[in-house]
Design a protein around this motif. Structure first.
Motif, PDB file in Angstrom:
ATOM      1  N   ILE A  87      -7.225  20.540  16.799  1.00 55.46           N
ATOM      2  CA  ILE A  87      -8.095  19.948  15.792  1.00 55.46           C
ATOM      3  C   ILE A  87      -8.334  20.997  14.708  1.00 55.46           C
ATOM      4  CG2 ILE A  87     -10.412  19.046  15.347  1.00 55.46           C
ATOM      5  CD1 ILE A  87      -8.438  17.127  16.800  1.00 55.46           C
ATOM      6  N   TYR A  95      -8.047  14.063  12.903  1.00 57.18           N
ATOM      7  CA  TYR A  95      -7.554  15.401  13.219  1.00 57.18           C
ATOM      8  C   TYR A  95      -8.260  16.527  12.478  1.00 57.18           C
ATOM      9  CZ  TYR A  95      -3.760  12.296  14.636  1.00 57.18           C
ATOM     10  OH  TYR A  95      -3.035  11.279  15.193  1.00 57.18           O
ATOM     11  N   LYS A 149      -1.584  19.629  13.797  1.00 49.28           N
ATOM     12  CA  LYS A 149      -1.237  18.456  14.593  1.00 49.28           C
ATOM     13  C   LYS A 149      -0.035  18.737  15.486  1.00 49.28           C
ATOM     14  CE  LYS A 149      -1.256  14.553  12.232  1.00 49.28           C
ATOM     15  NZ  LYS A 149      -1.027  13.661  11.076  1.00 49.28           N
TER      16      LYS A 149
END
Length: 445
Positions: free
Chosen positions: A112, A152, A107
Motif C-alpha cells: 500500500i 492502493y 502495486k
C-alpha cells in the motif's frame, strides 16, 4: 522527517496545556470505493481492517533507487511504504508520470502506497517550506496518477506542515486543504501530519482532530503523528495514542526512529502500543539519510543485506514488521483467501551429520507472477550456511533470509524456482517447519 531537524525544546511537552479530545462525530461516511474510515478504523476496499506496517522511502532524493528499494522493503515483510515526493518547490518535482510509476511499483510489490508531499516540512520556521495550500496545488496537478487508485493509495497532504512557530494556524489550514482536495475530485483516504515538526508537543492536532475530521465531507481522514524525542517514555506514547482511539479518531505513527538529535524516542513503547491498539506505524527510513542522522537508515547504503541495528529492531524485533504485518486484502488472489496457499515450499535434505545440503523449491500457486521475492525461515538446530547457489542468503542466528539472483527473480504464476545451500551443523539437521514468501506463509510440500 527532514534531513536535519532543529531540536524541540525539552520542556515544551510538559509546559503544553493538556486537554481531552472531544468525541468524534457519530455520523460516518458511506464506504468509499477504496480505503475508508469507520468507527475510527482504517478499512480497505474489501471493508476489512487494515493496519499499516511499513517504512518510509525517500524517493524524491533517490528516484533511481526506488524500484529496488520497494522490492527489498516488501521482502522484509512490510505491507506498506510511505513515499517522499516533492512538489517542485524545494526539490525536483515528481510529476504525474513519475507518481504513476511509483504507484505501479507499489502495486507490483503488493505494498500500500502512502504518498506524501515533503516540501511543507516545518513551514513558518523553515524558510524554504511551502504552505499546505501549495501542497494541494501539487496534488491536483498530479491528479491523473491518483484517480482510480483509491484501493492502493493514501494521500498524505503535507509532511510536518508547521514547525514550532505559527502552529496555531494548523487547524484552519488543514481543514481548507481537505476541502480543496475533495472539491478537486480527490476521493482517497487523506492523511494529515501534526505541526511542531510532526510531533504535536503543543497538542494542536490532538485537541482539534475531531473538528478537522468532521470538516472532511467524506469523513475519510487519518491523523499522522511523528514520534521522535518528544516521545521518550511509555506514558507519553500511550497517552497520546490512547486519546485518539478512545475518541474513535484514526491515528497512525507515520514516522519514528530508535534515536534522534532531539532526544531518544522509546521505539519499543511505540511499537508495542501501536500493536496493542491496532494502530499503523511506518519507520523512518529505508536508507539515504544525511545531515548527521545517518543512524536512521534501516539498510546501510540501500543494501538489504546490511540492515542496521535499527533495521533489525524494526523488521525482526518484538512487535516488529515481520511479526505483525498483514498484506492488504486487495492483493489477495482469487481463491487463495489472502492466506496460506499462495506459495508452497519443498525442502529436500541430504544429511551427513556435521554437514548437509538442502535443495529448496519455491512454487508460486497464485494467479500472477512474482517479480522479486524474499523467502524467510529459521533453522531448528545449530545449522550454519556455508554456500548458496541460484540465490543469495543472509543468516542472523537461526533466521535465514533468501533473495534471488537475476535469473531466479521471477516466479511465474503456477511456476517455481529452485536453489540450494550447503551448511555445517551441530546437533542435527532437521528441516525448517515454516516458510514465508514476501511476508506470506507458504504451505510445506
Amino acid at each position: 522527517m527532514r534531513r536535519t531537524r532543529a531540536a524541540v525544546a525539552a520542556g515544551a511537552l510538559l509546559a503544553a496545556c493538556a486537554s481531552l479530545l472531544t468525541s468524534a462525530p457519530d455520523a460516518q461516511a458511506a464506504a468509499a470505493p477504496g480505503f475508508h474510515i469507520r468507527d475510527g478504523r482504517l478499512l480497505d476496499a474489501n471493508d476489512k481492517d487494515f493496519v499499516l506496517r511499513g517504512v518510509n522511502h525517500a524517493h524524491a532524493w533517490y528516484p533511481d533507487r526506488t524500484d529496488k528499494a520497494l522490492k527489498d522493503i516488501k521482502a522484509n515483510g512490510a505491507n506498506s511504504v510511505r513515499v517522499v515526493l516533492s512538489t517542485g518547490d524545494q526539490w525536483t518535482k515528481n510529476d504525474t508520470a513519475d507518481v504513476a510509476h511509483v504507484v505501479d511499483e507499489c502495486k507490483k510489490n503488493r505494498l500500500i502506497c502512502v504518498l506524501e508531499a515533503h516540501d511543507t516540512t516545518g513551514y513558518g520556521e523553515a524558510g524554504a517550506a511551502v504552505t499546505l495550500s501549495e501542497a494541494v496545488d501539487y496534488w491536483l496537478s498530479v491528479k491523473g496518477a491518483l484517480v482510480g487508485q483509491e484501493k492502493y493509495v493514501l494521500v498524505n497532504i503535507g509532511n510536518e506542515p508547521f514547525g514550532n512557530t505559527h502552529y496555531a494556524d494548523w487547524t484552519d489550514a488543514t481543514k481548507n486543504a481537505i476541502g480543496r482536495l475533495r472539491d478537486g475530485g480527490i476521493d482517497h483516504t487523506l492523511m494529515v501530519d501534526a505541526p511542531n515538526w510532526g510531533q504535536d508537543w503543543s497538542f494542536t492536532m490532538r485537541d482539534n482532530a475531531a473538528g478537522v475530521f468532521a470538516a472532511d465531507p467524506d469523513k475519510n481522514t487519518v491523523f499522522d503523528i511523528h514520534m521522535y524525542g518528544v516521545y521518550d517514555t511509555p506514558a507519553e506514547v500511550s497517552d497520546y495514542l490512547n486519546r485518539f482511539t478512545k475518541a474513535k479518531l484514526p491515528i497512525v505513527v507515520g514516522e519514528f526512529g530508535d534515536m534522534h538529535s532531539d532526544g531518544n524516542p522509546d521505539e519499543g513503547a511505540i511499537m508495542a502500543t501501536a500493536q496493542s491498539l491496532g494502530i499503523g506505524y511506518l519507520g523512518w527510513s529505508w536508507s539515504g539519510n544525511g545531515g548527521g542522522v545517518e543512524y536512521l537508515d534501516l539498510a546501510r547504503n540501500f543494501d538489504p543485506n546490511q540492515l542496521s541495528d535499527w533495521g533489525k529492531r524494526l523488521f525482526d524485533g518484538a512487535d516488529g514488521i515481520k511479526a505483525t504485518a498483514k498484506e492488504a486484502g486487495v492483493f489477495a488472489d482469487p481463491g487463495d483467501g489472502g492466506g496460506a496457499g499462495a506459495c508452497a515450499v519443498t525442502y529436500r535434505l541430504s544429511d551427513w551429520g556435521d554437514s548437509f545440503n538442502a535443495d529448496i523449491t519455491v512454487r508460486n500457486t497464485s494467479k500472477q507472477a512474482v517479480d522479486g521475492w524474499g523467502l524467510d525461515f529459521a533453522f531448528p538446530a545449530q545449522q550454519k550456511i556455508r554456500s548458496v547457489w541460484n540465490a543469495r542468503a543472509t543468516q542472523d542466528g537461526a533466521r535465514v533470509h533468501v533473495t534471488p539472483e537475476s535469473w531466479t527473480r521471477t516466479i511465474p504464476a503456477d511456476g517455481s524456482v529452485s536453489f540450494g545451500l550447503n551448511g555445517s551443523s551441530t546437533g542435527g539437521n532437521a528441516a525448517p517447519s515454516t516458510f514465508t514468501l514476501n511476508g506470506k506463509t507458504c504451505t510445506v510440500a
